[in-house]
Design a protein around this motif. Structure first.
Motif, PDB file in Angstrom:
ATOM      1  N   PHE A 210      47.268 -18.405  15.911  1.00 53.95           N
ATOM      2  CA  PHE A 210      46.680 -17.226  16.550  1.00 53.95           C
ATOM      3  C   PHE A 210      47.708 -16.572  17.465  1.00 53.95           C
ATOM      4  O   PHE A 210      47.577 -16.527  18.672  1.00 53.95           O
ATOM      5  N   LYS A 214      47.655  -9.100  17.942  1.00 56.42           N
ATOM      6  CA  LYS A 214      46.214  -9.273  18.138  1.00 56.42           C
ATOM      7  C   LYS A 214      45.798  -8.488  19.370  1.00 56.42           C
ATOM      8  O   LYS A 214      46.557  -8.292  20.313  1.00 56.42           O
ATOM      9  N   ALA A 218      40.226  -9.245  20.158  1.00 56.15           N
ATOM     10  CA  ALA A 218      40.442 -10.407  19.279  1.00 56.15           C
ATOM     11  C   ALA A 218      40.495 -11.684  20.124  1.00 56.15           C
ATOM     12  O   ALA A 218      39.967 -12.734  19.738  1.00 56.15           O
ATOM     13  N   ASP A 552      40.259  -6.515  15.398  1.00 58.05           N
ATOM     14  CA  ASP A 552      39.528  -7.196  16.481  1.00 58.05           C
ATOM     15  C   ASP A 552      38.710  -8.383  15.993  1.00 58.05           C
ATOM     16  O   ASP A 552      38.691  -9.434  16.619  1.00 58.05           O
ATOM     17  N   THR A 555      41.012 -11.358  13.027  1.00 50.72           N
ATOM     18  CA  THR A 555      42.239 -12.124  13.270  1.00 50.72           C
ATOM     19  C   THR A 555      41.925 -13.514  13.818  1.00 50.72           C
ATOM     20  O   THR A 555      42.717 -14.432  13.631  1.00 50.72           O
ATOM     21  N   TRP A 556      40.790 -13.710  14.481  1.00 47.97           N
ATOM     22  CA  TRP A 556      40.342 -15.077  14.778  1.00 47.97           C
ATOM     23  C   TRP A 556      39.519 -15.527  13.556  1.00 47.97           C
ATOM     24  O   TRP A 556      38.339 -15.239  13.422  1.00 47.97           O
ATOM     25  N   MET A 593      44.894 -13.280   8.697  1.00 48.41           N
ATOM     26  CA  MET A 593      45.355 -12.731   9.983  1.00 48.41           C
ATOM     27  C   MET A 593      46.337 -11.596   9.769  1.00 48.41           C
ATOM     28  O   MET A 593      46.223 -10.521  10.365  1.00 48.41           O
ATOM     29  N   TRP A 597      45.715  -7.578  10.459  1.00 49.90           N
ATOM     30  CA  TRP A 597      46.553  -6.860  11.438  1.00 49.90           C
ATOM     31  C   TRP A 597      47.231  -5.667  10.780  1.00 49.90           C
ATOM     32  O   TRP A 597      47.192  -4.537  11.276  1.00 49.90           O
TER      33      TRP A 597
END
Ligand SMILES: CCCCCC(=O)/C=C/C=C\C/C=C\C/C=C\CCCC(=O)O
Ligand SMILES: [Fe+2]
Length: 665
Positions: A210, A214, A218, A552, A555-556, A593, A597
């Protein structure tokens, strides 16, 4: 006879200038005159020269231009030609000839003056002949193709290199897009290397990857993704606000198992109170799951029931992961009171299913592919001097290229869907086909769609509120332009290019979509305005609402897993090992991810809604309409900023300053 001052304006993007020389003609109602070989157009420059003309040209109608090359053909991006006429005893008159196209080769390009469409009947057929020749050439350049049966047609181009130059990314956009792809691929490699020897057996292990692009939200998702109110909020105002609907009855698929009567009573009470909502993913039932690196992935077709609390929070009440069927007549129901990991996994299955319908139905089909149909039909049916061409063309910028790239890199054989998504490998095409069969005209018009879904006037439905406000603002803008050019309904009915455009979209691009409410003709200005408002809303606001949030909310990865590697649970005994064996593996998570992005980030050359620089119209009327549009957008901006100040989670995706003027990513 008279003196003319001619201004040649060249685009600002890289390589817009040309070393070739430009030849110009002035074409009037009574005569035309060749102005001889002139300047070498320079990037970003407006270059003037004056000429005395002995002939009586009459009112200017066209400028013709051609590039003359000796050795190297060097394309030129012409913004516009402007001519000031100094005639005896008449005040200076400015006439604009918009272009905003690449001038390639040595063909002659004919530019009508901006008001040509209004005076087309007084021009002895000159404009008509020009239109016919222009559309004949455009139909050769922009062809239809059925990329896959059962989904809307697309532009005939095997890759972006096959697109006409006018449909291509300008240099700055291309460099940025390619650069971020390289950054993304590098990031995936580094994350793989970094996690090669590390563990992947707890949800916190997702922290190892992670990093990189981001947003602040996020980071908030990473902290709050397990909370029920945060989970429910996303169906109102997250990256996919298109599926939630108010329940009018308990869904027939919701079979209540014996011993859970109090659940049924709760649901019925919420239904009676008018605060029961649902999200049904039945569209996924029976879709073939992907096989990734030899590992069968899995899919579900959940039903989620939620209750709207008095404070505006939307809380999940029950999740059914599969449709009742012969092998499972009473599928288990998962509840907030279940063991925490069990409930968490059930919610993850809902979010994985939402990921599929969001990206394929809400994002790709209902914005990107719809905009592509508008773009191809517009290029094939509307001449450059047509008012609806002028109104729409700024909202079609770059769409054919980004969609062609999607077909070659994202949903293609071996594309990112095949590499990391559980509907990949062909299931994604079946989802697109099913979504196409239920793609109605009403579902693309927020006032209708939100009414049908019972979301009008819901205080915490910020997407719904902002979407209706934007629809009204865009509608006023469209009506302003239409009423300047169509003085009564009969003019609409008797406009052959406009009627052909409508038919081309509904009957060809959307494959006979009249059965789903799309028009095959326009009988009035109102019908025309409604349709064009839908086109512009789709290409701008709606895409912003379903695209920006990828950065938002995706990405997690555990908040919206792109794939699921184990079957959905059928009992309440869920362990952490089961959860981690189900969630995406490191490689799949890294792809999610990176692409989220890559596609969700703010575009550096972004043009905000209503602020395109191209001036296709001229005169006080259209300018006043555009000024009012920009003022309305600014008023809404201030409203949203003020509202967001009081919110724990501001809803930003429909702030006009964040809405791109076309679909470019
Ligand atoms: C693996 C996760 C994929 C998430 C993104 C997604 O599914 C998006 C789908 C919908 C529309 C995307 C539209 C255009 C994208 C265009 C090109 C993407 C290819 C990326 C590239 O670098 O070429
Ligand atoms: Fe997009």
């Amino acid at each position: 006879m008279g003196r003319y001052r001619v201004r040649v304006a060249t685009g600002n993007s890289a390589f817009s200038g040309s070393n070739n020389q430009v030849q110009l003609w002035l074409v009037g109602l009574r005569a035309e005159v060749e102005l001889g070989l002139r300047l070498r157009p320079a990037r970003g420059q407006m270059e003037d020269f004056e000429v005395d003309v002995s002939e009586d040209l009459g009112p200017l109608q066209f400028v013709k231009l051609r590039k003359i090359h000796l050795l190297i053909k060097d394309a030129w991006f012409c913004n516009h030609i402007t001519v000031w006429v100094f005639e005896q005893s008449m005040e200076e008159k400015e006439i604009v000839f918009p272009c905003y196209r690449w001038v390639e080769g040595d063909g002659i390009i004919c530019l009508p003056e901006t008001t040509a469409w209004m005076i087309r009947n007084e021009s002895q057929g000159l404009f008509q002949k020009h239109q016919e020749e222009e559309l004949k050439a455009r139909r050769t350049l922009y062809g239809w193709v059925s990329w896959k049966k059962g989904i809307p047609l697309s532009v005939a181009a095997a890759s972006e290199k096959d697109l006409p130059l006018d449909a291509r990314f300008h240099e700055e956009k291309k460099v940025d897009f390619e650069r971020t792809r390289v950054v993304g691929v590098t990031e995936i490699a580094l994350k793989r290397l970094y996690t090669l020897l590390s563990s992947w057996n707890s949800l916190e292990d997702f922290d190892q990857i992670f990093w990189g692009g981001k947003s602040a939200l996020a980071k908030r998702v990473r902290l709050s993704w397990k909370d029920d109110d945060f989970f429910g909020y996303q169906f109102l105002n997250g990256v996919n606000p298109t599926l939630l609907r108010k329940s009018s009855s308990l869904p027939t698929r919701l079979v209540i198992p014996p011993g859970t009567e109090d659940l049924k009573a709760q649901l019925e009470r919420k239904l009676q109170e008018g605060c029961l909502f649902e999200v049904d993913f039945s569209l996924l039932a029976g879709i073939q799951a992907n096989v990734i690196q030899g590992e069968r992935q899995h899919l579900a077709a959940p039903l989620l029931m939620l209750k709207m609390e008095p404070d505006g929070k939307l809380l999940p009440m029950v999740i059914q992961l599969q449709l009742p069927g012969s092998d499972s007549p009473v599928p288990p129901l998962f509840l907030p009171s279940d063991p925490s990991l069990t409930w968490l996994l059930a919610k993850a299955w809902v979010k994985n299913s939402d990921f599929q319908l969001h990206e394929l139905q809400a994002h790709l089909l209902k914005t990107h592919l719809m905009a592509e149909v508008f773009a191809v039909a517009t290029m094939r049916c509307l001449p450059g001097m047509h008012p609806i061409f002028k109104l729409l063309i700024p909202h079609l910028r770059y769409t054919l290229e980004i969609n062609t790239r999607a077909r070659t890199k994202l949903i293609s054989n071996g594309g990112f869907f095949d590499q990391a998504v559980n509907t990949g490998g062909g299931g994604h095409l079946d989802v697109l086909r099913r979504a196409t069969t239920c793609l109605t005209y009403r579902s693309l018009c927020p006032p209708d769609d939100l009414a049908d879904r019972g979301l009008l006037g819901v205080p915490s439905a910020f997407y719904a509120h902002d979407a209706v406000r934007l629809w009204d603002i865009i509608s006023r803008y469209v009506q302003g332009i239409v009423q300047l050019h169509y003085l009564e309904d009969e003019v609409v009915r008797s406009d052959p290019e406009l009627q052909a455009w409508c038919r081309e979209i509904t009957e060809i691009g959307l494959c006979k979509a009249q059965e789903r409410g799309f028009p095959v003709s326009f009988q009035s200005r109102d019908e025309l305005c409604h349709f064009v408002t839908m086109c512009i809303f789709t290409c701008t606001a709606q895409h912003s609402a379903v695209n920006q949030g990828q950065l938002d909310w995706y990405t997690w990865v555990p908040n919206a897993p792109c794939t699921m590697r184990q079957p959905p649970p059928t009992t309440k005994d869920v362990t952490l090992e089961m959860v981690m064996a189900t969630m995406p593996n490191v490689h799949q998570a890294c792809i999610q991810m990176t692409i989220s992005w890559h596609l969700g980030r703010f575009q550096p050359d972004m043009v905000p809604l209503g602020h395109h620089k191209e001036q296709y119209f001229s005169g006080p009327g259209p300018q006043a309409v555009l000024n009012r549009f920009q003022e309305d957008l600014y008023t809404l901006e201030r409203e949203i900023v003020a509202r967001n100040e009081s919110l724990d989670l501001p809803y930003e995706y429909l702030k006009p300053s964040r809405i791109e003027n076309s679909i470019t990513i």
